[in-house]
Design a protein around this motif. Structure first.
Motif, PDB file in Angstrom:
ATOM      1  N   VAL A  45      -8.581  52.691 -44.572  1.00  0.00           N
ATOM      2  CA  VAL A  45      -8.146  53.048 -45.921  1.00  0.00           C
ATOM      3  C   VAL A  45      -9.353  53.415 -46.787  1.00  0.00           C
ATOM      4  N   THR A  46     -10.392  52.580 -46.711  1.00  0.00           N
ATOM      5  CA  THR A  46     -11.609  52.830 -47.486  1.00  0.00           C
ATOM      6  C   THR A  46     -12.306  54.115 -47.032  1.00  0.00           C
ATOM      7  N   LEU A  48     -11.094  56.745 -45.189  1.00  0.00           N
ATOM      8  CA  LEU A  48     -10.331  57.964 -45.441  1.00  0.00           C
ATOM      9  C   LEU A  48     -10.267  58.289 -46.926  1.00  0.00           C
ATOM     10  N   GLY A  49     -10.209  57.243 -47.761  1.00  0.00           N
ATOM     11  CA  GLY A  49     -10.242  57.474 -49.205  1.00  0.00           C
ATOM     12  C   GLY A  49     -11.562  58.090 -49.642  1.00  0.00           C
ATOM     13  N   ARG A  50     -12.664  57.575 -49.088  1.00  0.00           N
ATOM     14  CA  ARG A  50     -13.984  58.145 -49.409  1.00  0.00           C
ATOM     15  C   ARG A  50     -14.120  59.558 -48.860  1.00  0.00           C
ATOM     16  N   LEU A  52     -11.697  61.777 -48.514  1.00  0.00           N
ATOM     17  CA  LEU A  52     -10.949  62.666 -49.415  1.00  0.00           C
ATOM     18  C   LEU A  52     -11.706  62.862 -50.730  1.00  0.00           C
ATOM     19  N   THR A  53     -12.320  61.791 -51.217  1.00  0.00           N
ATOM     20  CA  THR A  53     -13.103  61.897 -52.450  1.00  0.00           C
ATOM     21  C   THR A  53     -14.291  62.830 -52.273  1.00  0.00           C
TER      22      THR A  53
END
Length: 263
Positions: A45-46, A48-50, A52-53
């Protein structure tokens, strides 16, 4: 009916791939959440979130897609040159016995050496700029495609060649109408391996000296002790590598629909 069956098989493969990736991500999240691995590794989660960011916020001076484009540009230059040279060398070795005796011993000496082992010499010969990276990628592609092209020539059905000669074909016509078409599946098999090897090699080359590229993202994450950035770079490598493999198979299916591997 046959096309409907093929579409169903294609959807089945896609669904299985999605399920496999989902299970992998769940296991990854479970391990980092409930074991001590979470101390040294970020969860999906961390990461993939980073990732995308980073499509909007730069890592260093570029966003992640620009880093990927830098790496892809380097790969394409070395891959195209290495593949062309490898195809020519492999076909020449397979078709002309004297050239096989001349080229193959040298090739067999070079083939076991991994491209990254050439990094110190590439820096001495070509400096720290782009040519050294192109050279390493060239070697990665060349080593993989040459033997496949050679094997393609050597595996041509001798009966077909004999039949062509009985019908009046000369050596040039036999080569262009029998040997070369028979080599295509082997050449694409080599290209499939070569593109993956070239992509892995550019990542290693960018770790040595670069200011952009996915290899640079990973090594800078190491320097700053950021496991999230390291994992973002690794995810980018995996995604692009998968896309390159799928694209190569799609090109093969388009150009060689009469002989597509893995159906």
């Amino acid at each position: 009916m046959n096309k409907r069956f093929q579409d169903a098989k294609r959807y089945e493969k896609t669904i299985c791939a999605v399920i496999a990736i989902f299970i992998f991500l769940c296991l990854w999240q479970f391990v980092v959440s409930f074991t001590k691995v979470g101390v040294v590794m970020a969860g999906p989660v961390t990461v993939l979130g980073r990732f995308l960011t980073s499509l909007l916020e730069p890592i260093g001076t570029h966003t992640i897609e620009v880093h990927i484009l830098w790496s892809l540009t380097r790969v394409m230059v070395g891959f195209v040159l290495g593949s062309l040279a490898g195809i020519v060398a492999g076909i020449v070795m397979g078709w002309y016995k004297p050239m096989e005796a001349l080229i193959r011993p040298l090739y067999e000496l070079i083939r076991p050496i991994p491209p990254i082992a050439w990094i110190p010499l590439s820096i001495v010969w070509f400096g720290l700029g782009e040519p050294s990276k192109y050279f390493l990628i060239f070697l990665a592609a060349f080593s993989n495609i040459t033997m496949n092209a050679y094997a393609g020539v050597r595996s041509v059905d001798r009966t077909l060649m004999g039949a062509a000669r009985m019908l009046g074909a000369n050596d040039r016509q036999v080569f262009s109408t029998v040997v070369l078409p028979s080599c295509i599946p082997h050449i694409f098999a080599g290209l499939q391996i070569a593109i993956g090897s070239a992509w892995a090699t550019v990542v290693a080359a960018e770790m040595v000296r670069s200011s952009e590229g996915v290899g640079w993202v990973i090594i800078k994450g190491q320097d700053s002790n950021s496991t999230v950035q390291i994992m973002v770079g690794i995810v980018a490598v995996g995604i692009v590598g998968y896309i390159l493999a799928v694209a190569m198979r799609a090109i093969e299916a388009k150009l060689c629909s009469w002989s597509v591997r893995g159906k």
